[in-house]
Enzyme design. Structure first.
Site, short mmCIF file in Angstrom:
data_model
loop_
_atom_site.label_atom_id
_atom_site.label_comp_id
_atom_site.label_asym_id
_atom_site.label_seq_id
_atom_site.Cartn_x
_atom_site.Cartn_y
_atom_site.Cartn_z
N ARG A 1 2.37 -3.30 12.76
CA ARG A 1 1.85 -3.50 13.81
C ARG A 1 2.54 -4.77 14.45
O ARG A 1 2.95 -5.69 13.90
CB ARG A 1 0.35 -3.87 14.07
N THR B 1 7.59 -1.85 11.01
CA THR B 1 6.98 -0.62 11.15
C THR B 1 5.33 -0.74 11.03
O THR B 1 4.69 0.17 10.86
CB THR B 1 7.52 0.45 10.46
N GLY C 1 0.83 -1.11 0.08
CA GLY C 1 -0.02 -0.04 0.01
C GLY C 1 1.13 1.24 0.04
O GLY C 1 1.94 1.21 -0.45
N ARG C 2 0.29 2.33 0.65
CA ARG C 2 1.01 3.68 0.40
C ARG C 2 2.42 3.56 1.31
O ARG C 2 3.49 3.98 0.57
CB ARG C 2 0.25 4.65 1.27
N ILE C 3 2.54 2.95 2.20
CA ILE C 3 3.87 3.14 2.98
C ILE C 3 4.72 1.87 2.36
O ILE C 3 6.02 2.14 2.08
CB ILE C 3 3.70 2.79 4.47
N GLU D 1 2.76 -3.55 23.47
CA GLU D 1 3.39 -2.42 23.49
C GLU D 1 2.81 -1.61 24.77
O GLU D 1 1.76 -1.81 25.02
CB GLU D 1 2.79 -1.44 22.17
N HIS E 1 7.88 2.82 18.77
CA HIS E 1 6.57 3.00 17.80
C HIS E 1 6.68 4.62 17.56
O HIS E 1 5.68 5.29 17.84
CB HIS E 1 5.42 2.86 18.66
C1 GLV Z 1 0.60 4.77 13.67
O1 GLV Z 1 1.01 3.56 13.94
C2 GLV Z 1 -0.34 5.03 12.85
O2 GLV Z 1 -1.39 3.87 12.65
O3 GLV Z 1 -0.91 6.10 12.75
#
Ligand code: GLV
Length: 327
Positions: free
Chosen positions: A239, A237, A157-159, A268, A287
């Site tokens: 979850r 990065t 996706g975007r990231i 977390e 995070h």
């Molecule tokens: C960070 O983890 C978010 O979901 O914005």
């Protein structure tokens, strides 16, 4: 008309709070730690809207505690696995999130983790501070080249695509796996779609960018970690629970994989007696992938915009359950 009442579950950037203040009477939780669930249940009673964070558990019980008058729940995050979306939809509550604005910042951080893991940036710093730097060492702190290596992106996706864009500058071979194909991005970034097992076998770096769902829970388990190269580096990065932490410990402590760099953990925050913290071949950040000044301002303003739209009975600019408008 009475001014709507809103609770904000932590201090967020002033730009967002300012916007929210124009539209509502807001109470902000001042403690640096999130409100405990039981406290939140009390705080939300009778509110018109809630502005929350990924550290808040927003379940059906909490929605019922707010009451049927609630117009919107606006989360300052792109992810929303802490919110029971079907329960919100069943109650007609629109849920807002903040996609897009944190894409580059998060991809930058994934890239920073990848570089730091490969080139021992964090380990080198620890070594220096411990007084161990006695000379220049020809065989010390060796790591794999990033330039020209193979990067496997899980979730395109975007990231994930943002990471691909960064990797292009390093002449990397790009593989990706997702539940859908992205033909345009394949062209743009020279990325090749492969099955998950192939990605794990062929990649020098594996970076996770999926949402957390039933399907992705513990996606990286013993079997999948074993498919990675012994020199492989895992970046997460997304979850924390996308990786089985016990399996990751086994993989890192038995040299099944070489290194991991995480921005997210399960749970977390990570418990201080978690065996992962005893290992040298892991970086664990708290995070912080979206934590740039500019991005956190944008996220806060976007969360405020969703909040205000909801209070005004308008469609949220970014709504994760638009089905609420179908009725
Ligand atoms: C960070 O983890 C978010 O979901 O914005």
């Amino acid at each position: 008309m009475t001014t709507p009442r809103v609770f904000v579950t932590r201090l967020i950037p002033e730009k967002g709070l300012d916007m929210a203040r124009q539209a509502a009477d807001i109470e902000v939780w001042q403690d640096p730690l999130p409100p405990p669930y039981e406290t939140l249940l009390q705080k939300v009673k009778g509110l018109d809207a809630l502005l929350c964070l990924l550290t808040d558990q927003i379940d059906a019980n909490l929605m019922d505690a707010i009451g049927p008058q609630v117009k919107v729940i606006s989360q300052m995050a792109v992810g929303f696995d802490n919110i029971d979306i079907p329960a919100a939809t069943a109650r007609g509550i629109p849920i807002g999130n903040t996609p897009g604005v944190l894409t580059d910042t998060t991809a930058d951080f994934a890239w920073a983790l990848l570089m730091s893991a490969a080139r021992h940036v964090v380990d080198g710093d620890k070594f220096t501070r411990a007084g161990n730097w006695k000379t220049w060492g020809p065989i010390d702190f060796l790591g794999p080249d990033v330039t020209g290596a193979t990067l496997g992106i899980v979730g395109f996706g975007r990231i994930g695509q943002g990471l691909a864009k960064r990797a292009q500058g390093f002449d990397m071979r790009l593989l990706y796996f997702d539940t859908q194909r992205y033909p345009e991005a394949e062209q743009k970034y020279g990325a090749q779609f492969v099955e998950m097992d192939t990605l794990l076998r062929e990649s020098d770096f594996v970076s996770l960018h999926t949402v957390l769902s039933k399907e992705t829970y513990h996606l990286m388990d013993d079997a999948r970690l074993k498919l990675m190269k012994p020199s492989g580096i895992l970046i997460n990065t997304s979850r924390g629970p996308v990786v089985d932490p016990a399996a990751l410990y086994r993989a890192l402590s038995s040299d099944t994989i070489a290194y991991a760099a995480l921005d997210v953990t399960d749970p977390e925050p990570i418990k201080m007696d978690d065996p992962l913290l005893t290992l040298d071949n892991i970086i664990i950040a708290p995070h912080i992938a979206s934590a740039s000044f500019q991005t956190r301002d944008k996220m806060a303003m976007m969360a405020a915009a969703n909040l205000i739209a909801g209070l005004n009975g308008e469609r949220l600019p970014n709504c994760v359950n638009p089905q609420v408008y179908d009725k």
